[in-house]
Design an enzyme around this catalytic site. Structure first.
Site, PDB file in Angstrom:
ATOM      1  N   ARG A 114     -31.812 -14.418 -31.526  1.00  0.00           N
ATOM      2  CA  ARG A 114     -31.197 -14.193 -30.221  1.00  0.00           C
ATOM      3  C   ARG A 114     -29.681 -14.073 -30.382  1.00  0.00           C
ATOM      4  O   ARG A 114     -29.089 -14.734 -31.251  1.00  0.00           O
ATOM      5  CB  ARG A 114     -31.537 -15.387 -29.331  1.00  0.00           C
ATOM      6  CG  ARG A 114     -31.035 -15.307 -27.897  1.00  0.00           C
ATOM      7  CD  ARG A 114     -31.783 -14.315 -27.089  1.00  0.00           C
ATOM      8  NE  ARG A 114     -31.636 -14.546 -25.658  1.00  0.00           N
ATOM      9  CZ  ARG A 114     -31.956 -13.648 -24.735  1.00  0.00           C
ATOM     10  NH1 ARG A 114     -32.432 -12.457 -25.082  1.00  0.00           N
ATOM     11  NH2 ARG A 114     -31.832 -13.913 -23.469  1.00  0.00           N
ATOM     12  N   THR A 391     -37.271  -4.096 -22.840  1.00  0.00           N
ATOM     13  CA  THR A 391     -37.341  -4.850 -24.074  1.00  0.00           C
ATOM     14  C   THR A 391     -38.480  -4.172 -24.794  1.00  0.00           C
ATOM     15  O   THR A 391     -39.133  -3.313 -24.227  1.00  0.00           O
ATOM     16  CB  THR A 391     -37.642  -6.323 -23.680  1.00  0.00           C
ATOM     17  OG1 THR A 391     -36.548  -6.813 -22.918  1.00  0.00           O
ATOM     18  CG2 THR A 391     -37.919  -7.240 -24.835  1.00  0.00           C
ATOM     19  N   ASN A 411     -31.573  -6.158 -23.577  1.00  0.00           N
ATOM     20  CA  ASN A 411     -31.664  -6.531 -22.166  1.00  0.00           C
ATOM     21  C   ASN A 411     -32.067  -5.324 -21.327  1.00  0.00           C
ATOM     22  O   ASN A 411     -33.199  -4.924 -21.384  1.00  0.00           O
ATOM     23  CB  ASN A 411     -30.398  -7.234 -21.671  1.00  0.00           C
ATOM     24  CG  ASN A 411     -30.678  -8.048 -20.403  1.00  0.00           C
ATOM     25  OD1 ASN A 411     -31.836  -8.268 -20.065  1.00  0.00           O
ATOM     26  ND2 ASN A 411     -29.656  -8.467 -19.695  1.00  0.00           N
ATOM     27  N   ASP A 433     -28.079 -12.931 -19.166  1.00  0.00           N
ATOM     28  CA  ASP A 433     -29.177 -13.902 -19.160  1.00  0.00           C
ATOM     29  C   ASP A 433     -28.683 -15.346 -19.078  1.00  0.00           C
ATOM     30  O   ASP A 433     -29.481 -16.265 -18.902  1.00  0.00           O
ATOM     31  CB  ASP A 433     -30.067 -13.734 -20.401  1.00  0.00           C
ATOM     32  CG  ASP A 433     -31.118 -12.638 -20.214  1.00  0.00           C
ATOM     33  OD1 ASP A 433     -31.294 -12.175 -19.074  1.00  0.00           O
ATOM     34  OD2 ASP A 433     -31.761 -12.242 -21.202  1.00  0.00           O
ATOM     35  N   SER A 462     -33.906 -16.931 -22.582  1.00  0.00           N
ATOM     36  CA  SER A 462     -34.713 -15.712 -22.586  1.00  0.00           C
ATOM     37  C   SER A 462     -36.069 -15.992 -21.968  1.00  0.00           C
ATOM     38  O   SER A 462     -36.494 -17.146 -21.843  1.00  0.00           O
ATOM     39  CB  SER A 462     -34.895 -15.254 -24.034  1.00  0.00           C
ATOM     40  OG  SER A 462     -35.794 -14.175 -24.104  1.00  0.00           O
ATOM     41  N   SER A 463     -36.760 -14.918 -21.594  1.00  0.00           N
ATOM     42  CA  SER A 463     -38.166 -15.024 -21.182  1.00  0.00           C
ATOM     43  C   SER A 463     -39.089 -14.439 -22.240  1.00  0.00           C
ATOM     44  O   SER A 463     -40.317 -14.430 -22.049  1.00  0.00           O
ATOM     45  CB  SER A 463     -38.392 -14.253 -19.872  1.00  0.00           C
ATOM     46  OG  SER A 463     -37.614 -14.799 -18.848  1.00  0.00           O
ATOM     47  N   GLY A 483     -40.340  -6.767 -20.029  1.00  0.00           N
ATOM     48  CA  GLY A 483     -40.541  -6.948 -18.580  1.00  0.00           C
ATOM     49  C   GLY A 483     -39.656  -7.985 -17.931  1.00  0.00           C
ATOM     50  O   GLY A 483     -39.954  -8.425 -16.818  1.00  0.00           O
ATOM     51  N   GLY A 484     -38.568  -8.419 -18.605  1.00  0.00           N
ATOM     52  CA  GLY A 484     -37.665  -9.372 -17.967  1.00  0.00           C
ATOM     53  C   GLY A 484     -38.419 -10.628 -17.560  1.00  0.00           C
ATOM     54  O   GLY A 484     -39.163 -11.208 -18.349  1.00  0.00           O
TER      55      GLY A 484
HETATM   56  N1  GLY Z   1     -33.199 -10.053 -21.705  1.00  0.00           N
HETATM   57  C1  GLY Z   1     -34.447 -10.491 -21.236  1.00  0.00           C
HETATM   58  C2  GLY Z   1     -34.901 -11.759 -21.836  1.00  0.00           C
HETATM   59  O1  GLY Z   1     -34.497 -12.118 -22.926  1.00  0.00           O
HETATM   60  O2  GLY Z   1     -35.676 -12.470 -21.234  1.00  0.00           O
END
Ligand code: GLY
Length: 579
Positions: A114, A391, A411, A433, A462-463, A483-484
């Site tokens: 990350r 993503t 992102n 984020d 992050s997700s 998908g955020g």
């Molecule tokens: N940028 C989306 C995530 O990392 O969740």
């Protein structure tokens, strides 16, 4: 070593595709019957499987593995190829997470690559004088970028678990950047949709528009000479070139010209981390998913723990009763996310509490099977509109017992929209984020708390949820998605479709999905959920928001030694291929 694409209609490949297509519409019982029947013999064609969002990434990774590479080699090759052929999300200017399961040693590791906040980042850097968060600053400026982790992360994975050299693994990507590739319709449409953002910067215009300023159309050849030169430098000198060599100098010069924050010290100081994944169980399966700084693993395990209290199989796939329990579980998990989750190198996150079965049962006990609990009774805040998340995820398995689940991102589609001049790659806008102001939603409407405030060197929450499921110690399923905010719930549904509903992997990926993230208080629902189910959900008190397709869950599964691929029809360039 040089890898050459094989014709996609090779015998084994055609057999695998035929099988995948045939299996698509069948239930698990009928599927097993076919697998045991005469049409397909596992020993003929079952050595591995790749599923990704781009045909070239899938084909090249598959060929690398068929030529003797392992799943991690395939994953690293796919990561660099996607950086060239799918620049809206494939990247070297962003970051991500890779889960690797080796069933021989019973190890599952998580590689965290990350992005990190630069040393000069401050808690209030995206707030104006009145103390209000200014979203354009955290999304479309040079300050929106975290220090990229992809090159270091892929190199670490290759070094620790692969068999190829970095130069070998990067060769297909360099060739595609140099020689170019035919633009698919999705690529041209993506550039078109983002044309305002991509034309805002001269360095970006030079890459994504033709010399005469006109747009690329489907069928055109797209070449990226600056990116090819950058990749060649990294292949020749190793990953430190990106962090301390000419590429780092180009990136930092780009920052200095445009009020950005990333310095040579930030670049040189970047380190990927090997972390323990989050582990949970669900109906006799072991679930491994990404640990913080992703919230994905914690909350997929938390939601599965809540849902394990009910007989979901008996309630039925996408029935109103099942969807109600899922939406209520999602709300409670996302409410906890807003308060507790952040980078564990900086803040304490109650991981064992959030993933405990007893805590999930306590939350499940609050769910009324007949009535939706208003989100305001779970936690207060304001609704916020969705934006698309871009993503990319891919999953790979081989017959050495290795399985890889990788999600990486810049992102938004095309990240910040800013290309590093002379280096040919897009910068991420991952700083969005973080919580620009605790309690304020980010681009996905996700509320962040103090735990996710901006601090120098910290990883933004992050997700992303790369996930591996094992059964009886054997790799069973690798999945994940873009998908955020919807990443965690999309992944949840693929896992439930396989475990609860016995679907084959393609059906599990294709089936219509829902999403609830606590705020806004609504169930986002894809086409394909029946109108009477929607009526029943509304009668329970849910607000239903029809939505366009959510996610692109590229998945692979190993069933009785047979490798199966489930590629997401929501992306026109998706492909799964085995050998
Ligand atoms: N940028 C989306 C995530 O990392 O969740």
């Amino acid at each position: 070593m040089v890898f050459h694409l094989r014709p996609v209609t090779s015998g084994l490949m055609a057999t695998a595709l035929l099988l995948m297509t045939a299996l698509h519409a069948l239930d698990a019982h009928a599927q097993s019957a076919i697998l045991e029947g005469e049409r397909f013999h596992p020993e003929q064609a079952s050595h591995g499987m790749v599923a990704s969002s781009h045909t070239l990434a899938t084909d090249i990774a598959r060929d690398v593995m068929a030529d003797g590479g392992n799943a991690v080699d395939g994953a690293v090759v796919a990561g660099f190829v996607l950086a060239v052929v799918q620049p809206r999300s494939g990247n070297i200017g962003g970051g991500g997470f890779m889960l690797i399961s080796d069933e021989n040693s019973d190890d599952v590791v998580a590689i965290d690559y990350r992005e990190t906040a630069p040393a000069a980042a401050t808690e209030t850097m995206f707030q104006n004088e009145a103390g209000n968060a200014v979203s354009d600053w955290s999304r479309y400026t040079h300050r929106a970028s975290g220090v990229p982790g992809t090159v270091a992360g892929l190199a670490l994975a290759l070094d620790a678990y692969g068999t190829l050299s970095l130069a070998e693994a990067m060769e297909p990507a360099i060739r595609l950047a140099e020689d170019g590739f035919k633009v698919p319709p999705r690529f041209a449409a993506g550039l078109d949709e983002a044309r305002d953002r991509l034309s805002a910067w001269e360095s970006t215009r030079q890459v994504f528009f033709k010399e005469d300023g006109s747009r690329y159309r489907a069928g055109d050849t797209f070449r990226q000479p600056d990116l090819a030169a950058t990749l060649t430098r990294i292949a020749e000198h190793g990953p430190r070139e990106f962090y301390a060599g000419k590429t780092a100098e180009l990136l930092v010069a780009e920052m200095e010209r445009n009020d950005g924050l990333i310095t040579m010290d930030d670049m040189a100081g970047y380190e990927p981390q090997i972390r323990e994944p989050i582990h949970g169980t669900y109906r006799g399966h072991d679930i491994y998913a990404m640990s913080p700084p992703s919230s994905g693993g914690v909350h997929i395990v938390q939601m599965l723990n809540m849902l394990e209290n009910d007989d979901i199989a008996a309630l039925g796939h996408n029935s109103a009763s099942t969807l109600h329990l899922m939406a209520e579980s999602m709300k409670r998990a996302y409410a906890d996310r807003s308060k507790f989750l952040g980078d564990t190198d900086f803040v304490d996150v109650p991981l064992s509490g959030l993933t405990a079965k007893a805590y999930a049962t306590h939350l499940r006990d609050q769910i009324d099977p007949q009535h939706a609990t208003p989100s305001d009774d779970i936690g207060p805040d304001d609704p916020w509109p969705y934006e698309s998340g871009e993503t990319t995820h891919y999953s790979i398995a081989d017959d050495n017992g290795l399985m890889v689940s990788n999600t990486y991102t810049i992102n938004f589609s095309y990240g910040s929209g800013i290309v590093v001049d002379g280096a040919g790659f897009l910068l991420n806008n991952e700083m969005d984020d973080f919580s620009a102001k605790p309690g304020e939603p980010n681009a996905y409407g996700l509320i962040g708390g103090e735990a996710n405030k901006i601090e120098p060197g910290k990883r933004m929450l992050s997700s992303m949820t790369p996930t591996i499921v094992k059964r009886d110690g054997k790799n069973l399923l690798a999945t994940g998605t873009p998908g955020g905010s919807r990443i965690i719930t999309t992944t949840l549904q693929v896992v439930m479709n396989v475990i609860d509903h016995g679907m084959n992997i393609q059906s599990a990926v294709s089936a219509p999905r829902i999403h609830h993230q606590w705020l806004p208080d609504e169930i986002a629902i894809e086409a394909g959920i029946s109108p009477d189910t929607i009526d029943r959900l509304e009668a329970k008190g849910h607000r239903i928001e029809p939505t366009r397709a959510m996610g692109a869950a590229q998945s692979v599964m190993v069933d009785a030694g047979l490798f199966l691929g489930g590629t997401d029809p929501r992306r026109s360039t998706s492909k799964a291929a085995g050998w």
